[in-house]
Design an enzyme around this catalytic site. Structure first.
Site, PDB file in Angstrom:
ATOM      1  N   ARG A 142      40.295  38.296  43.141  1.00 29.95           N
ATOM      2  CA  ARG A 142      39.333  39.063  43.946  1.00 29.95           C
ATOM      3  C   ARG A 142      40.000  39.658  45.178  1.00 29.95           C
ATOM      4  O   ARG A 142      39.324  40.146  46.098  1.00 29.95           O
ATOM      5  CB  ARG A 142      38.149  38.154  44.323  1.00 29.95           C
ATOM      6  CG  ARG A 142      36.848  38.903  44.631  1.00 29.95           C
ATOM      7  CD  ARG A 142      35.657  37.959  44.620  1.00 29.95           C
ATOM      8  NE  ARG A 142      35.879  36.780  45.430  1.00 29.95           N
ATOM      9  CZ  ARG A 142      35.663  36.711  46.748  1.00 29.95           C
ATOM     10  NH1 ARG A 142      35.218  37.766  47.403  1.00 29.95           N
ATOM     11  NH2 ARG A 142      35.882  35.589  47.405  1.00 29.95           N
ATOM     12  N   LYS A 143      41.333  39.662  45.204  1.00 26.87           N
ATOM     13  CA  LYS A 143      42.070  40.284  46.313  1.00 26.87           C
ATOM     14  C   LYS A 143      42.161  41.784  46.051  1.00 26.87           C
ATOM     15  O   LYS A 143      43.207  42.325  45.701  1.00 26.87           O
ATOM     16  CB  LYS A 143      43.454  39.658  46.437  1.00 26.87           C
ATOM     17  CG  LYS A 143      43.424  38.214  46.901  1.00 26.87           C
ATOM     18  CD  LYS A 143      44.815  37.627  47.028  1.00 26.87           C
ATOM     19  CE  LYS A 143      44.755  36.188  47.527  1.00 26.87           C
ATOM     20  NZ  LYS A 143      46.108  35.570  47.632  1.00 26.87           N
ATOM     21  N   THR A 144      41.025  42.438  46.199  1.00 28.39           N
ATOM     22  CA  THR A 144      40.909  43.859  45.903  1.00 28.39           C
ATOM     23  C   THR A 144      40.519  44.629  47.163  1.00 28.39           C
ATOM     24  O   THR A 144      40.146  44.042  48.180  1.00 28.39           O
ATOM     25  CB  THR A 144      39.847  44.098  44.809  1.00 28.39           C
ATOM     26  OG1 THR A 144      38.624  43.452  45.211  1.00 28.39           O
ATOM     27  CG2 THR A 144      40.293  43.511  43.478  1.00 28.39           C
TER      28      THR A 144
END
Length: 300
Positions: A142-144
């Site tokens: 989820r490191k977006t």
């Protein structure tokens, strides 16, 4: 590829928002060129997977500019610029009012550049897993980029890896801060079960073998071994698989998944390939990725 069929109707509003950000008031250059119908070529200038045609097309269609578009490559097909003497390859031809073409140009190119970069990196990782006979999943995280996640997750899918959870509502992931704020892994999992019910999976981030065993005993569906080194991780995963099937638990937990995460890159991922490791997740798929260079040139 058919991944674009997964995209929600909300993506249309995102594209409108991206275009509004780029044209908040007047398009002075658009006035200069007028609205004569012109044709433009879309070029790729670096070896890549062409994977963002849906977004590129949607961007242009949002401006109601396309009277015609032709793609020369299929979604997810490799574009080998190295084989071209000019160091660029035409991947599509579009036709429409020239002022509208140029209004959508930069937004479309930004979308296809980043998404294709992610897809290209994802494909490399998928091929590495295949070469080593790894049968588990390589996944993103989820490191977006805020507001841009749907594009980045889409690139992962086209590249052939797993997108992991889309958002906080997709799965309950209990990280160190959740555990510390609750008091223990067991308390955190029990609380998660009450609110998530039977339909939402629970994953727990663990920093040691003892924490992982506690998570399994508490009823976690997925155990993430965080920041373990390669050999250490593989050994711990094997021990946990044995533990899940042992008599130490009141009921068998053979279905528990083991995920490796933290510090994993394209250079060291092979160290984590093991039958005991079900998932290998990597944040640098989106945080450390080279964009692919595309350009749009009006025919003259």
């Amino acid at each position: 590829m058919s991944e674009n069929l997964l995209l929600s109707t909300g993506v249309k509003q995102k594209i409108i928002d991206w275009l509004s950000e780029d044209i908040p008031s007047f398009d002075y250059g658009g006035h200069v060129v007028g609205n004569e119908v012109k044709t433009a070529d879309l070029f790729c200038k670096k070896k890549a997977l062409k994977n963002n045609t849906f977004y590129c097309t949607s961007t242009l269609l949002s401006l109601k500019i396309l009277t015609w578009i032709e793609w020369y490559y299929q979604e997810g097909e490799e574009i080998d610029v190295d084989k071209s003497e000019s160091k660029r390859i035409a991947v599509a031809k579009v036709t429409g009012p020239v002022n509208k073409l140029l209004q959508g140009e930069r937004v479309a190119l930004n979308l296809i550049a980043r998404c294709s970069g992610i897809a290209t990196k994802a494909r490399k990782l998928a091929e590495l897993a295949k070469q080593h006979g790894y049968n588990g999943l390589v996944a993103g995280t989820r490191k977006t980029t805020p507001g841009f996640r749907i594009v980045e997750k889409y690139g992962m899918l086209v590249g052939g890896i797993d997108g992991h959870r889309m958002d906080l509502s997709s799965m309950i992931m209990l990280k160190d801060n959740h555990v510390w704020a609750t008091g223990s892994i067991t308390k955190a999992v029990e609380s998660a079960k009450r609110v998530g019910g039977f339909s939402v999976k629970i994953e727990v981030e663990c920093r040691s073998l003892d924490e992982a065993k506690e998570a399994i005993q508490a009823g976690a569906d997925i155990v993430m071994l965080d920041n373990f080194k390669g050999k250490e991780l593989v050994s711990a995963a094997a021990l946990l698989k044995e533990y899940c099937c042992s008599g130490d638990l009141s009921s068998g937990r053979s279905g528990v998944l083991i995920e490796a995460s933290g510090g994993i890159t394209e250079n060291n991922i092979a160290e984590y390939f093991s039958d005991s490791v079900d998932i290998i997740s990597m944040g640098n798929i989106t945080q450390d990725v080279n964009h692919i260079d595309f350009s749009l040139k009006v025919t003259h």
